[in-house]
Design a protein around this motif. Sequence first.
Motif, PDB file in Angstrom:
ATOM      1  N   UNK A 230     -40.930-101.175  39.632  1.00 36.46           N
ATOM      2  CA  UNK A 230     -42.172-100.565  39.170  1.00 36.46           C
ATOM      3  C   UNK A 230     -41.991 -99.907  37.802  1.00 36.46           C
ATOM      4  N   UNK A 231     -43.088 -99.701  37.106  1.00 37.02           N
ATOM      5  CA  UNK A 231     -43.041 -99.036  35.800  1.00 37.02           C
ATOM      6  C   UNK A 231     -42.579 -97.589  35.960  1.00 37.02           C
ATOM      7  N   UNK A 232     -41.877 -97.101  34.971  1.00 35.95           N
ATOM      8  CA  UNK A 232     -41.291 -95.762  35.052  1.00 35.95           C
ATOM      9  C   UNK A 232     -41.961 -94.739  34.135  1.00 35.95           C
ATOM     10  N   UNK A 233     -42.796 -95.192  33.208  1.00 37.83           N
ATOM     11  CA  UNK A 233     -43.423 -94.278  32.262  1.00 37.83           C
ATOM     12  C   UNK A 233     -44.802 -94.796  31.863  1.00 37.83           C
ATOM     13  N   UNK A 234     -45.569 -93.924  31.226  1.00 33.00           N
ATOM     14  CA  UNK A 234     -46.887 -94.339  30.737  1.00 33.00           C
ATOM     15  C   UNK A 234     -47.323 -93.436  29.603  1.00 33.00           C
ATOM     16  N   UNK A 273     -51.179 -97.040  29.216  1.00 35.61           N
ATOM     17  CA  UNK A 273     -50.231 -98.152  29.160  1.00 35.61           C
ATOM     18  C   UNK A 273     -48.994 -97.771  29.953  1.00 35.61           C
ATOM     19  N   UNK A 274     -48.754 -98.486  31.050  1.00 35.14           N
ATOM     20  CA  UNK A 274     -47.579 -98.263  31.889  1.00 35.14           C
ATOM     21  C   UNK A 274     -46.479 -99.225  31.467  1.00 35.14           C
ATOM     22  N   UNK A 275     -45.230 -98.744  31.465  1.00 39.99           N
ATOM     23  CA  UNK A 275     -44.113 -99.596  31.037  1.00 39.99           C
ATOM     24  C   UNK A 275     -42.825 -99.145  31.709  1.00 39.99           C
ATOM     25  N   UNK A 276     -41.802 -99.979  31.597  1.00 37.20           N
ATOM     26  CA  UNK A 276     -40.477 -99.678  32.147  1.00 37.20           C
ATOM     27  C   UNK A 276     -39.547 -99.368  30.971  1.00 37.20           C
ATOM     28  N   UNK A 277     -38.906 -98.208  31.047  1.00 41.66           N
ATOM     29  CA  UNK A 277     -38.143 -97.732  29.884  1.00 41.66           C
ATOM     30  C   UNK A 277     -36.941 -98.610  29.551  1.00 41.66           C
ATOM     31  N   UNK A 278     -36.474 -99.442  30.489  1.00 37.67           N
ATOM     32  CA  UNK A 278     -35.334-100.312  30.207  1.00 37.67           C
ATOM     33  C   UNK A 278     -35.743-101.583  29.458  1.00 37.67           C
ATOM     34  N   UNK A 279     -37.038-101.824  29.353  1.00 36.35           N
ATOM     35  CA  UNK A 279     -37.512-103.034  28.677  1.00 36.35           C
ATOM     36  C   UNK A 279     -38.329-102.724  27.422  1.00 36.35           C
ATOM     37  N   UNK A 280     -38.840-101.509  27.327  1.00 33.19           N
ATOM     38  CA  UNK A 280     -39.635-101.102  26.177  1.00 33.19           C
ATOM     39  C   UNK A 280     -39.336 -99.642  25.872  1.00 33.19           C
ATOM     40  N   UNK A 284     -42.063 -97.932  21.023  1.00 36.98           N
ATOM     41  CA  UNK A 284     -42.720 -99.246  21.035  1.00 36.98           C
ATOM     42  C   UNK A 284     -43.985 -99.209  21.892  1.00 36.98           C
ATOM     43  N   UNK A 285     -43.882 -98.562  23.050  1.00 36.89           N
ATOM     44  CA  UNK A 285     -45.053 -98.469  23.927  1.00 36.89           C
ATOM     45  C   UNK A 285     -46.154 -97.634  23.275  1.00 36.89           C
ATOM     46  N   UNK A 286     -45.766 -96.564  22.582  1.00 35.45           N
ATOM     47  CA  UNK A 286     -46.755 -95.729  21.906  1.00 35.45           C
ATOM     48  C   UNK A 286     -47.455 -96.519  20.802  1.00 35.45           C
ATOM     49  N   UNK A 287     -46.707 -97.337  20.096  1.00 31.79           N
ATOM     50  CA  UNK A 287     -47.314 -98.167  19.054  1.00 31.79           C
ATOM     51  C   UNK A 287     -48.333 -99.136  19.658  1.00 31.79           C
ATOM     52  N   UNK A 288     -47.999 -99.710  20.817  1.00 36.34           N
ATOM     53  CA  UNK A 288     -48.949-100.599  21.499  1.00 36.34           C
ATOM     54  C   UNK A 288     -50.211 -99.841  21.906  1.00 36.34           C
ATOM     55  N   UNK A 289     -50.025 -98.614  22.407  1.00 40.00           N
ATOM     56  CA  UNK A 289     -51.183 -97.818  22.814  1.00 40.00           C
ATOM     57  C   UNK A 289     -52.060 -97.486  21.612  1.00 40.00           C
ATOM     58  N   UNK A 290     -51.443 -97.082  20.513  1.00 42.10           N
ATOM     59  CA  UNK A 290     -52.219 -96.724  19.328  1.00 42.10           C
ATOM     60  C   UNK A 290     -52.999 -97.923  18.792  1.00 42.10           C
ATOM     61  N   UNK A 291     -52.464 -99.098  18.972  1.00 38.88           N
ATOM     62  CA  UNK A 291     -53.184-100.294  18.542  1.00 38.88           C
ATOM     63  C   UNK A 291     -54.447-100.477  19.375  1.00 38.88           C
ATOM     64  N   UNK A 292     -54.380-100.073  20.660  1.00 34.01           N
ATOM     65  CA  UNK A 292     -55.553-100.197  21.522  1.00 34.01           C
ATOM     66  C   UNK A 292     -56.563 -99.083  21.271  1.00 34.01           C
ATOM     67  N   UNK A 300     -51.767 -88.642  22.192  1.00 32.35           N
ATOM     68  CA  UNK A 300     -51.425 -89.250  23.483  1.00 32.35           C
ATOM     69  C   UNK A 300     -50.370 -88.438  24.235  1.00 32.35           C
ATOM     70  N   UNK A 301     -50.361 -88.589  25.539  1.00 29.98           N
ATOM     71  CA  UNK A 301     -49.409 -87.907  26.416  1.00 29.98           C
ATOM     72  C   UNK A 301     -48.461 -88.928  27.017  1.00 29.98           C
ATOM     73  N   UNK A 302     -47.179 -88.585  27.068  1.00 28.63           N
ATOM     74  CA  UNK A 302     -46.182 -89.421  27.735  1.00 28.63           C
ATOM     75  C   UNK A 302     -45.960 -88.894  29.151  1.00 28.63           C
ATOM     76  N   UNK A 303     -46.092 -89.768  30.138  1.00 25.58           N
ATOM     77  CA  UNK A 303     -45.852 -89.419  31.538  1.00 25.58           C
ATOM     78  C   UNK A 303     -44.559 -90.093  31.993  1.00 25.58           C
ATOM     79  N   UNK A 304     -43.679 -89.345  32.613  1.00 25.54           N
ATOM     80  CA  UNK A 304     -42.462 -89.914  33.199  1.00 25.54           C
ATOM     81  C   UNK A 304     -42.641 -89.940  34.706  1.00 25.54           C
TER      82      UNK A 304
END
Length: 502
Positions: A230-234, A273-280, A284-292, A300-304
């Motif tokens: 499962x994803x570990x962060x968002x 945007x949910x993601x797994x920290x070992x793959x992204x 990088x995930x924040x950049x994807x979110x900002x694009x959206x 934005x807030x980072x959730x662990x």
Amino acid sequence: MKHLKKILIAGPATDAALAAMFLKRGNPSFDIQLLVTPTRLDPAGEATTPFVLQQLIKTLGIRGADLHRIARPNWLLGFKMRWGARERYVRAFDGAPTALTDGLTTRNGFLAREEGFDEFSAGAALISSGKLFPKNGPNSVKMMEQITGLVLQPGPLAELLAQGCKALAIPRREAEIAEVRVTDGEVQAVVLADGSELTADLYIDLTGQDASILGALGTSSLQNDGTQGLCTRAWTAAKRRGNEAIRPFVSIVTHESGWKWRIEHDDRIGIGLAFHHEFTSDDEALADLREMVREPLEEPILHQWNHGCQSHPWSGNVLAMGDAAAFLEPLAAVRLPLLILHLNAFQRIVAEIPTGPGEQGKALYHRMIKEAWQELRDFTNVHHQFNTASDSPYWKFSRENCGPGVHHALVDLFMSGGPEPILENAMPYSPCALGYDTWLTALIGLGVPVSHPPTIPTEDAQAWRTHIQSLSDQASKGATAETCLKAVRKQSATPRKRPTSY
């Protein structure tokens, strides 16, 4: 355990106040103190199931007019998912796959396997048409709140619940916990940042995944078996709505690094945007979110996400609930329903043992919380196991590491013969947290293969197409979310002159 009288409920504003109202209304003799701990509000907001709306009105006693005037929620009919072997499916809150439509001999679930879920029910047809409620006539809307969840912004919801606690004369403090003083395996006091202390017979810990009060005892550990895929962060944020129409659903979309969601408020759109920290990476995930999002209304807030269930959520004189007791990625919008389930479990145990639950009562609470968490874990895992919408490294890893867990018999039997009613006997727990129809809808919608489906009579297939076309035609003439919100906000704009009672 000694007789329960004085209870301290500690946690973020929404969760703690909801718990305080729930327990005070169910147990008026409880002397409840409310400690609101500081937390940053999630800009994306939160989606819930119809269960939460029912509980706010029936259990907490909140008037519908007050709910709409103060909390300003949006209605929610379900989810539109770009997910699974079908690549997309609609999951509405209404409709039963095991039901039989009048005049047919084939159950709806088997027909939906062939035709899809876009018009499977009245709610699904409305979602597909982008409408919220059907119309009774040119100027009359049929409110179907029994099949709707809510989309909530945490700030307005917290204000509504704060007013409810005030009406129930529940004392409230807002402070940070500086220390939890423990002696002989029990909490003696919660020490606040200003040096003052709060004491109670029972401490209800709603402080989130850190479980800061329960953790001070050192008697419980987080069990996270079966969550490796499962994803570990968002990251979450919100943007201005602009001219975009309000969708009557939450959008959930497969993303190469995990999954993303969109929540509809009247004046803003929540994005996650949910993601797994070992793959992204976080960046990088924040950049994807900002694009959206482009221009977020706030940072934005980072959730662990620490997935797991506490081994002993009721230890000594501390009872963990909500995210402090059990947590999973919020794929199914059941965070608040899970908290209410925990509250129900505690209240039922206390009702049976009014002198104060002992070790057997605590063990029963442990089992109920664990079973609900395992069901949610397996339901989430099945969504990952059968999602072939992406072949990215993360999704390959997720499919290899996710499985149905204790619900393997249910999934195996479904893959053999499809959504037969008798499969309900393969559910490992009763009562269950999500419900059998929710499971069947997901398995069908995901496109989980069935090796021996029944042959559908030609006349049933034709009658079903006529039936869903009728649902689609009716839905297309329905009212938009904007129309319905404008009407209910106008109706509830002026509060009653007499004091609000709960």
